[in-house]
Write a protein that holds these residues in place. Structure first.
Motif, mmCIF file in Angstrom:
data_model
loop_
_atom_site.group_PDB
_atom_site.id
_atom_site.type_symbol
_atom_site.label_atom_id
_atom_site.label_comp_id
_atom_site.label_asym_id
_atom_site.label_seq_id
_atom_site.Cartn_x
_atom_site.Cartn_y
_atom_site.Cartn_z
ATOM 1 N N ASN A 1 0.809 -1.219 0.000
ATOM 2 C CA ASN A 1 0.000 0.000 0.000
ATOM 3 C C ASN A 1 0.847 1.277 0.000
ATOM 4 O OD1 ASN A 1 0.924 -0.020 2.605
ATOM 5 N ND2 ASN A 1 -1.099 -0.090 3.562
ATOM 6 N N HIS A 2 2.166 1.157 -0.163
ATOM 7 C CA HIS A 2 3.101 2.289 -0.319
ATOM 8 C C HIS A 2 3.093 3.253 0.866
ATOM 9 C CE1 HIS A 2 3.720 0.977 -4.425
ATOM 10 N NE2 HIS A 2 2.415 0.871 -4.538
ATOM 11 N N ASP A 3 2.950 2.708 2.080
ATOM 12 C CA ASP A 3 3.004 3.569 3.263
ATOM 13 C C ASP A 3 4.363 3.500 3.960
ATOM 14 O OD1 ASP A 3 2.949 1.076 4.412
ATOM 15 O OD2 ASP A 3 1.235 1.474 5.714
ATOM 16 N N GLY A 4 5.306 2.754 3.386
ATOM 17 C CA GLY A 4 6.634 2.633 3.968
ATOM 18 C C GLY A 4 6.760 1.537 5.010
ATOM 19 N N ARG A 5 5.678 0.779 5.236
ATOM 20 C CA ARG A 5 5.712 -0.301 6.232
ATOM 21 C C ARG A 5 5.442 -1.648 5.561
ATOM 22 N NH1 ARG A 5 1.823 2.513 10.623
ATOM 23 N NH2 ARG A 5 0.473 2.354 8.827
ATOM 24 N N LEU A 6 6.033 -2.690 6.141
ATOM 25 C CA LEU A 6 5.883 -4.046 5.638
ATOM 26 C C LEU A 6 4.420 -4.478 5.668
ATOM 27 C CD1 LEU A 6 7.083 -6.883 4.970
ATOM 28 C CD2 LEU A 6 7.218 -7.226 7.431
ATOM 29 N N ASP A 7 3.951 -5.057 4.565
ATOM 30 C CA ASP A 7 2.594 -5.584 4.510
ATOM 31 C C ASP A 7 2.573 -7.101 4.376
ATOM 32 O OD1 ASP A 7 1.223 -3.044 4.597
ATOM 33 O OD2 ASP A 7 1.977 -2.728 2.582
ATOM 34 N N VAL A 8 3.529 -7.659 3.674
ATOM 35 C CA VAL A 8 3.597 -9.111 3.522
ATOM 36 C C VAL A 8 5.064 -9.524 3.355
ATOM 37 C CG1 VAL A 8 3.256 -9.076 1.012
ATOM 38 C CG2 VAL A 8 2.622 -11.113 2.307
ATOM 39 N N ALA A 9 5.411 -10.654 3.960
ATOM 40 C CA ALA A 9 6.757 -11.207 3.825
ATOM 41 C C ALA A 9 6.634 -12.709 3.655
ATOM 42 C CB ALA A 9 7.606 -10.892 5.053
ATOM 43 N N ALA A 10 7.475 -13.259 2.804
ATOM 44 C CA ALA A 10 7.547 -14.709 2.597
ATOM 45 C C ALA A 10 8.973 -15.148 2.875
ATOM 46 C CB ALA A 10 7.138 -15.057 1.169
ATOM 47 N N LEU A 11 9.115 -16.219 3.665
ATOM 48 C CA LEU A 11 10.433 -16.673 4.093
ATOM 49 C C LEU A 11 10.642 -18.141 3.755
ATOM 50 C CD1 LEU A 11 10.196 -15.195 7.689
ATOM 51 C CD2 LEU A 11 11.237 -14.105 5.709
ATOM 52 N N ASP A 12 11.860 -18.469 3.330
ATOM 53 C CA ASP A 12 12.292 -19.850 3.140
ATOM 54 C C ASP A 12 13.348 -20.094 4.215
ATOM 55 O OD1 ASP A 12 13.225 -22.318 2.380
ATOM 56 O OD2 ASP A 12 14.141 -21.620 0.520
ATOM 57 N N THR A 13 12.918 -20.544 5.390
ATOM 58 C CA THR A 13 13.824 -20.622 6.547
ATOM 59 C C THR A 13 14.801 -21.786 6.493
ATOM 60 O OG1 THR A 13 12.163 -21.862 7.797
ATOM 61 C CG2 THR A 13 12.169 -19.459 8.050
ATOM 62 N N ASN A 14 14.503 -22.837 5.714
ATOM 63 C CA ASN A 14 15.428 -23.974 5.642
ATOM 64 C C ASN A 14 16.156 -24.033 4.295
ATOM 65 O OD1 ASN A 14 13.318 -24.839 4.044
ATOM 66 N ND2 ASN A 14 13.321 -26.927 4.838
ATOM 67 N N TYR A 15 16.023 -23.001 3.469
ATOM 68 C CA TYR A 15 16.758 -22.853 2.205
ATOM 69 C C TYR A 15 16.522 -23.991 1.218
ATOM 70 C CZ TYR A 15 19.228 -19.622 5.278
ATOM 71 O OH TYR A 15 19.526 -18.633 6.183
ATOM 72 N N ASP A 16 15.295 -24.516 1.174
ATOM 73 C CA ASP A 16 15.010 -25.582 0.212
ATOM 74 C C ASP A 16 14.325 -25.058 -1.049
ATOM 75 O OD1 ASP A 16 12.471 -25.009 1.129
ATOM 76 O OD2 ASP A 16 11.968 -27.078 1.646
ATOM 77 N N GLY A 17 14.146 -23.746 -1.137
ATOM 78 C CA GLY A 17 13.521 -23.155 -2.307
ATOM 79 C C GLY A 17 12.013 -23.042 -2.216
ATOM 80 N N HIS A 18 11.432 -23.403 -1.062
ATOM 81 C CA HIS A 18 9.985 -23.323 -0.872
ATOM 82 C C HIS A 18 9.671 -22.426 0.318
ATOM 83 C CE1 HIS A 18 9.535 -26.567 -3.728
ATOM 84 N NE2 HIS A 18 10.472 -27.230 -3.063
ATOM 85 N N VAL A 19 8.574 -21.704 0.223
ATOM 86 C CA VAL A 19 8.167 -20.796 1.300
ATOM 87 C C VAL A 19 7.734 -21.606 2.514
ATOM 88 C CG1 VAL A 19 6.513 -19.021 1.980
ATOM 89 C CG2 VAL A 19 7.522 -18.989 -0.312
ATOM 90 N N ASP A 20 8.308 -21.275 3.680
ATOM 91 C CA ASP A 20 7.974 -21.957 4.931
ATOM 92 C C ASP A 20 7.126 -21.084 5.849
ATOM 93 O OD1 ASP A 20 11.431 -22.676 4.963
ATOM 94 O OD2 ASP A 20 9.873 -23.945 4.116
ATOM 95 N N GLU A 21 7.189 -19.788 5.648
ATOM 96 C CA GLU A 21 6.481 -18.878 6.545
ATOM 97 C C GLU A 21 6.047 -17.640 5.771
ATOM 98 O OE1 GLU A 21 7.749 -16.274 10.387
ATOM 99 O OE2 GLU A 21 8.338 -18.376 10.391
ATOM 100 N N VAL A 22 4.825 -17.205 6.028
ATOM 101 C CA VAL A 22 4.302 -15.979 5.438
ATOM 102 C C VAL A 22 3.780 -15.114 6.572
ATOM 103 C CG1 VAL A 22 2.568 -14.968 3.903
ATOM 104 C CG2 VAL A 22 3.657 -17.132 3.299
ATOM 105 N N ARG A 23 4.196 -13.859 6.554
ATOM 106 C CA ARG A 23 3.718 -12.881 7.546
ATOM 107 C C ARG A 23 2.927 -11.825 6.794
ATOM 108 N NH1 ARG A 23 9.430 -12.208 10.806
ATOM 109 N NH2 ARG A 23 9.646 -14.418 11.304
ATOM 110 N N TYR A 24 1.768 -11.467 7.370
ATOM 111 C CA TYR A 24 0.830 -10.623 6.633
ATOM 112 C C TYR A 24 0.217 -9.572 7.545
ATOM 113 C CZ TYR A 24 -3.113 -9.599 3.504
ATOM 114 O OH TYR A 24 -4.039 -8.991 2.706
ATOM 115 N N ASP A 25 0.121 -8.355 7.024
ATOM 116 C CA ASP A 25 -0.514 -7.235 7.726
ATOM 117 C C ASP A 25 -1.645 -6.719 6.846
ATOM 118 O OD1 ASP A 25 -1.195 -5.009 9.237
ATOM 119 O OD2 ASP A 25 0.519 -3.824 8.547
ATOM 120 N N PRO A 26 -2.829 -7.342 6.905
ATOM 121 C CA PRO A 26 -3.906 -6.971 5.983
ATOM 122 C C PRO A 26 -4.491 -5.580 6.211
ATOM 123 C CG PRO A 26 -4.706 -8.548 7.588
ATOM 124 C CD PRO A 26 -3.226 -8.416 7.800
#
Length: 170
Positions: free
Chosen positions: A110-135
């Protein structure tokens, strides 16, 4: 014939050589192209590898993409994308183990300068393991979805904000 007396004659004096300090950083190279775009590369730690690469695609002097070496090693592992050039990147991509695969990405949708969504691959296998969301865009992560056993199926959902938790009691 006169005798040489080193104490009475002035034979000149030795002065340390002087030089002017350069007016630019010797480890920054900027390429300017005929269309006005430019790319700058910097090697600040003098190891022969780029530490920062900035790309100004439209030639206005403000980079749209900046690549940095945030995690050590020879690779540029983090990309900041500031498409609207307001000084706050809308997208960040990270390859923390420098294997060529993005391990984390974050977006300011939403271009407010704050994180809205993040996707993480915590074990480095190339697949998303965690998603954080600020709706609701308040800057606080409201929902985290995690694949704890790395089988590709979400295992837990954590609601961090009662306002966006469908199971919260009023």
């Amino acid at each position: 014939m006169s005798e040489f007396d080193p104490g009475t004659e002035d034979h000149g004096s030795y002065e340390e050589p002087t030089y002017e300090e350069p007016t630019h950083d010797e480890h920054v190279v900027v390429a300017q192209f005929t269309d006005g775009s430019q790319i700058g590369v910097a090697d600040y730690d003098h190891d022969g590898y780029a530490d920062v690469l900035a790309s100004d695609e439209d030639g206005d002097g403000r980079p749209e993409v900046v690549y940095t070496d945030e995690h050590g090693g020879p690779a540029l592992d983090t990309a900041y994308v500031d498409a609207d050039e307001n000084g706050a990147p809308e997208h960040v991509y990270v390859d923390s183990n420098e294997d060529g695969i993005v391990d984390a990405e974050a977006h300011d949708t939403n271009h407010d300068g704050r994180l809205d969504v993040a996707a993480l691959d915590t074990n480095y296998d190339g697949h998303v393991d965690e998603v954080r969301y600020d709706p609701n865009g308040d800057g606080e992560i409201d929902k985290t979805v995690t694949d704890e056993n790395y089988d590709g199926v979400p295992d837990t959902v954590h609601y961090g904000d009662p306002d966006t938790n469908p199971y919260a009691r009023a």
